[in-house]
Design a protein around this motif. Sequence first.
Motif, PDB file in Angstrom:
ATOM      1  N   THR A  98     -44.521 -19.749 -45.697  1.00 28.33           N
ATOM      2  CA  THR A  98     -44.054 -20.402 -44.473  1.00 28.33           C
ATOM      3  C   THR A  98     -42.530 -20.465 -44.392  1.00 28.33           C
ATOM      4  O   THR A  98     -41.979 -20.545 -43.298  1.00 28.33           O
ATOM      5  CB  THR A  98     -44.617 -21.834 -44.380  1.00 28.33           C
ATOM      6  N   GLN A 101     -40.473 -17.566 -42.361  1.00 31.85           N
ATOM      7  CA  GLN A 101     -40.235 -17.704 -40.932  1.00 31.85           C
ATOM      8  C   GLN A 101     -39.077 -18.642 -40.653  1.00 31.85           C
ATOM      9  O   GLN A 101     -38.322 -18.440 -39.711  1.00 31.85           O
ATOM     10  CB  GLN A 101     -41.484 -18.269 -40.261  1.00 31.85           C
ATOM     11  N   THR A 104     -35.805 -16.829 -41.649  1.00 33.27           N
ATOM     12  CA  THR A 104     -35.467 -15.752 -40.730  1.00 33.27           C
ATOM     13  C   THR A 104     -35.114 -16.273 -39.340  1.00 33.27           C
ATOM     14  O   THR A 104     -34.637 -15.541 -38.499  1.00 33.27           O
ATOM     15  CB  THR A 104     -36.604 -14.723 -40.598  1.00 33.27           C
ATOM     16  N   LYS A 105     -35.352 -17.546 -39.107  1.00 32.77           N
ATOM     17  CA  LYS A 105     -34.907 -18.129 -37.848  1.00 32.77           C
ATOM     18  C   LYS A 105     -33.478 -18.625 -37.970  1.00 32.77           C
ATOM     19  O   LYS A 105     -32.928 -19.195 -37.034  1.00 32.77           O
ATOM     20  CB  LYS A 105     -35.809 -19.305 -37.459  1.00 32.77           C
TER      21      LYS A 105
ATOM     22  N   ASN B  78     -29.594 -13.153 -38.669  1.00 33.13           N
ATOM     23  CA  ASN B  78     -30.971 -13.484 -38.300  1.00 33.13           C
ATOM     24  C   ASN B  78     -31.076 -14.169 -36.950  1.00 33.13           C
ATOM     25  O   ASN B  78     -32.154 -14.222 -36.367  1.00 33.13           O
ATOM     26  CB  ASN B  78     -31.613 -14.359 -39.374  1.00 33.13           C
ATOM     27  N   TYR B  83     -38.870 -12.293 -35.892  1.00 31.44           N
ATOM     28  CA  TYR B  83     -39.633 -11.581 -36.924  1.00 31.44           C
ATOM     29  C   TYR B  83     -41.088 -11.990 -36.892  1.00 31.44           C
ATOM     30  O   TYR B  83     -41.424 -13.168 -36.860  1.00 31.44           O
ATOM     31  CB  TYR B  83     -39.016 -11.882 -38.279  1.00 31.44           C
ATOM     32  N   PRO B  85     -44.160 -11.389 -39.332  1.00 32.34           N
ATOM     33  CA  PRO B  85     -44.648 -10.808 -40.587  1.00 32.34           C
ATOM     34  C   PRO B  85     -46.049 -10.232 -40.419  1.00 32.34           C
ATOM     35  O   PRO B  85     -46.720 -10.549 -39.432  1.00 32.34           O
ATOM     36  CB  PRO B  85     -44.696 -12.003 -41.548  1.00 32.34           C
ATOM     37  N   PRO B  88     -48.744 -13.585 -40.563  1.00 34.79           N
ATOM     38  CA  PRO B  88     -47.894 -14.762 -40.361  1.00 34.79           C
ATOM     39  C   PRO B  88     -48.587 -16.043 -40.802  1.00 34.79           C
ATOM     40  O   PRO B  88     -49.779 -16.201 -40.592  1.00 34.79           O
ATOM     41  CB  PRO B  88     -47.619 -14.771 -38.854  1.00 34.79           C
ATOM     42  N   TYR B  90     -48.218 -20.402 -40.930  1.00 30.84           N
ATOM     43  CA  TYR B  90     -47.544 -21.500 -40.244  1.00 30.84           C
ATOM     44  C   TYR B  90     -47.854 -22.808 -40.948  1.00 30.84           C
ATOM     45  O   TYR B  90     -48.705 -22.869 -41.816  1.00 30.84           O
ATOM     46  CB  TYR B  90     -48.021 -21.604 -38.804  1.00 30.84           C
ATOM     47  N   TYR B  99     -45.245 -26.320 -33.180  1.00 28.90           N
ATOM     48  CA  TYR B  99     -44.616 -25.308 -34.021  1.00 28.90           C
ATOM     49  C   TYR B  99     -43.470 -24.617 -33.292  1.00 28.90           C
ATOM     50  O   TYR B  99     -42.405 -24.392 -33.851  1.00 28.90           O
ATOM     51  CB  TYR B  99     -45.648 -24.278 -34.497  1.00 28.90           C
ATOM     52  N   ARG B 101     -41.738 -25.897 -30.894  1.00 24.45           N
ATOM     53  CA  ARG B 101     -40.633 -26.849 -30.762  1.00 24.45           C
ATOM     54  C   ARG B 101     -39.818 -26.875 -32.057  1.00 24.45           C
ATOM     55  O   ARG B 101     -38.591 -26.832 -32.033  1.00 24.45           O
ATOM     56  CB  ARG B 101     -41.160 -28.250 -30.436  1.00 24.45           C
ATOM     57  N   PHE B 102     -40.534 -26.885 -33.169  1.00 20.58           N
ATOM     58  CA  PHE B 102     -39.875 -26.848 -34.480  1.00 20.58           C
ATOM     59  C   PHE B 102     -39.003 -25.593 -34.604  1.00 20.58           C
ATOM     60  O   PHE B 102     -37.836 -25.664 -34.987  1.00 20.58           O
ATOM     61  CB  PHE B 102     -40.953 -26.881 -35.570  1.00 20.58           C
ATOM     62  N   CYS B 103     -39.564 -24.442 -34.219  1.00 17.32           N
ATOM     63  CA  CYS B 103     -38.809 -23.186 -34.283  1.00 17.32           C
ATOM     64  C   CYS B 103     -37.573 -23.252 -33.398  1.00 17.32           C
ATOM     65  O   CYS B 103     -36.482 -22.856 -33.798  1.00 17.32           O
ATOM     66  CB  CYS B 103     -39.672 -22.013 -33.822  1.00 17.32           C
ATOM     67  N   GLN B 149     -43.514 -17.176 -31.348  1.00 20.29           N
ATOM     68  CA  GLN B 149     -42.402 -17.782 -32.088  1.00 20.29           C
ATOM     69  C   GLN B 149     -41.267 -16.785 -32.297  1.00 20.29           C
ATOM     70  O   GLN B 149     -40.104 -17.151 -32.301  1.00 20.29           O
ATOM     71  CB  GLN B 149     -42.872 -18.401 -33.419  1.00 20.29           C
ATOM     72  N   ALA B 150     -41.623 -15.501 -32.425  1.00 18.46           N
ATOM     73  CA  ALA B 150     -40.581 -14.504 -32.658  1.00 18.46           C
ATOM     74  C   ALA B 150     -39.730 -14.287 -31.406  1.00 18.46           C
ATOM     75  O   ALA B 150     -38.537 -14.035 -31.489  1.00 18.46           O
ATOM     76  CB  ALA B 150     -41.207 -13.193 -33.105  1.00 18.46           C
TER      77      ALA B 150
END
Lengths: 253, 301
Positions: A98, A101, A104-105, B78, B83, B85, B88, B90, B99, B101-103, B149-150
């Motif tokens: 986890t 991600q 990479t953000k 970055n 990205y 994967p 992926p 989570y 999720y 919102r977190f990103c 998310q990417a």
Amino acid sequence: MNAYIKKEWMELTRTGRLLILSIIFILFGILNPAIAKLTPWLYDMMKDTFKEQGLTLGTVNITAFTCWEQYFKNILMAIIAMLLLSCNGFTGEYQKGTLIQVVTKGLSRRKIYFSKLLTGFATWTAMFVLYSGITFVYAKYFWGDDEVPHIFLAMLFVWLLGMLLMSLIAMFGTIAGNSGQVLLGTGAVFFVTFLLGYVPKLSDYMPMKLTDGMALCKGTAQVSDFTGSIIIASIMIVVCVIIGMAVFDKKKL
Amino acid sequence: MTDRYVLEIEGLEKHFGDKKVLRGLNLKVPEKKVFGFVGRNGAGKTTTMKLVLGLMAQDKGEIRVAGEKVKYGNNKTNKYIGYLPDVPEYYSFMTPKEYLRFCGEITGMDKNEIRTRSEEMLRLVGLGEEKHRIKGFSRGMKQRLGIAQALLAKPKLLICDEPTSALDPLGRKEILEILVAAKEETTIIFSTHILSDVEHICDEMALLNEGRIVMQGSIDEVKNRHRGDAFEIRLERKADAGILSEAFKLERINEDRVILKDRSMLPELLRYLADSSIPFVSMEKQEVTLEDIFIDAIGEK
């Protein structure tokens, strides 16, 4: 960084870890005065058996000290529970992938590291307050007249030991690949300092001495006797934090 | 100008122990394209992507994303990259909305932008109504959330590591459609060994073999370069196929079909057919498929 701390908090609450920790620390907190309260009753129960064997028991005098003695004895169990429930913080994320991600953000590794470290410190502090607070309130309620000198300072020693535990967990979290290794590493450090505590010249400098706060309350030790162990524990915390940070900067995720 | 290329890789080398995975890889990816990164399993596709993301350190060579150099560890470039994967993962205790919102928050987007963009992205990938936690999601759903998310922070470059390999045909089709839609706003690099996917959605492709790019260009260019000049002739009478293959030394592929490889002989062959009154059903230029090219290129090495 706030976002990541929020995520850590969400994880603590939604996975039920915070609930389990709270239950354990509340139980331990209640246990201290409970054992003290039950001691005379236990003595009474045993009295007859002992008499048959020719032993006579004097009357036991239960005071706030009895309760606080339990507090310092049980703290090690509580610390082990803390370790078991916190050792997966970093390694769980490596295993699931986890963090890839998150990194990479563009969230810096330092921010991830310190978020986890601070969450650990905060969780320990909260648990420490629960544990100590409950014991304190009961002690005041049952034995309010007993004066226990230096008790707050002695409690702070315990808090410092917990902070060392959390920094060790974080440091081994950056080094290890799975939670078993974190347990092993942290356990090994505690065990070694515990063993070194048997060497008379060293015992005053070992972090384990911090659980010996009862001696301070009883007056058999001075505040200055703890200076060495406080300094060593503080240095260890700083060193752990720095090593963890450096290792995590280059950790392969 | 370097900014015409979103991604530039020069002389990239990487080895794990004795094993050389990348041996001087060069690659340039132009903007606003779907770029297929093709290679066999173990050719070095994932390694290349991880190096671009700064998740590993290269031994040699340079990588630039949007003109900026990629550094291992704390990788600043970055912020230009989204990205996805291959599998992926989570925080499964969150809902898709949480999720995202977190990103958004860790990328530094502002609140309103996060809200509108999350909704937009979740709608794009068909998870707009999903209120459950990620815990029970299927692989396809996770893959779709991965794209959401990417793309959330409007990256200049979207890197997808085999996004369709583990999915069923329907799931694959959905992902490909989403990627085509995403092309409007970003450049997509898409690694795969499924050549039909490349043919469907990619504008350009590069073929990776034994740590080097052995072929690169637009799909048409690549095909044209490898289009043989071969013609396939199908005859009405089986006996004629034998006559023809003997007279012109043609390869006979079955009872009524022959292949003409040397194009310069075509006029003469046509004259022969006319003079000898040999009837034929069809005569067509042979199409090459990416499969042929792939096998050709890898077989050569």
